[in-house]
Write a protein that holds these residues in place. Structure first.
Motif: not given
Length: 165
Positions: A71-83
């Motif tokens: 992951f690029r960030d220390k606290f990764p942000w996952i954008w989008g839908e996971m359904n």
């Protein structure tokens, strides 16, 4: 020291003023915590782990990002839908390696209720704006050859026949 029983009682401050001041702070903290919890659930899902593993083993991604892809960030942000229930996965998150960083996008759909997921897009957008398609013609879908599909085809998965049921 004695007190008179008929003395005047002190004024009680209005609790409405306190609620008006603290309610927005409470709702902001509640909303931020909820978003963080849902994002943590996405970040620790098997989908994100599988796409990150496939990215680490992809020759094209290793050319661009280098080794030690994570992951690029220390606290990764996952954008989008996971359904998974409705058969729609469309996520993107920042990744980095020793040579560079980028944005990985993964989109997969399941067209029928009991069908398999089909990967529609798996790409890496670099810092300079180049988009690299990671679904190669010779490799096809790296997420397709699952144990269930191998079992349907009758392929041997493990050397131990007891575990190969």
């Amino acid at each position: 020291m004695s007190r008179r029983p008929d003395r005047a009682l002190p004024d009680i401050p209005s609790s409405a003023a306190r609620w008006v001041k603290t309610l927005p702070i409470f709702l902001t903290i509640l909303g931020a915590s909820t978003l963080a919890i849902f994002n943590y659930q996405k970040a620790s899902s098997s989908i994100v782990n599988s796409t990150l593993y496939a990215l680490r083993t992809s020759p094209r991604a290793r050319e661009v990002l280098g080794d030690e892809i994570y992951f690029r960030d220390k606290f990764p942000w996952i954008w989008g839908e996971m359904n998974q229930l409705h058969g729609k996965i469309d996520i993107q998150f920042g990744v980095k390696g020793k040579a560079g960083s980028g944005l990985m996008r993964f989109r997969s759909v399941r067209k029928t209720r009991m069908g398999y997921f089909e990967t529609q897009e798996w790409s890496l957008e670099t810092e300079d704006g180049r988009v690299i398609q990671l679904l190669e013609e010779e490799r096809k879908d790296p997420f397709k050859n699952t144990a269930l599909q191998a079992e349907v085809k009758g392929e041997v998965l493990l050397d131990n026949p007891q575990l190969n049921r």
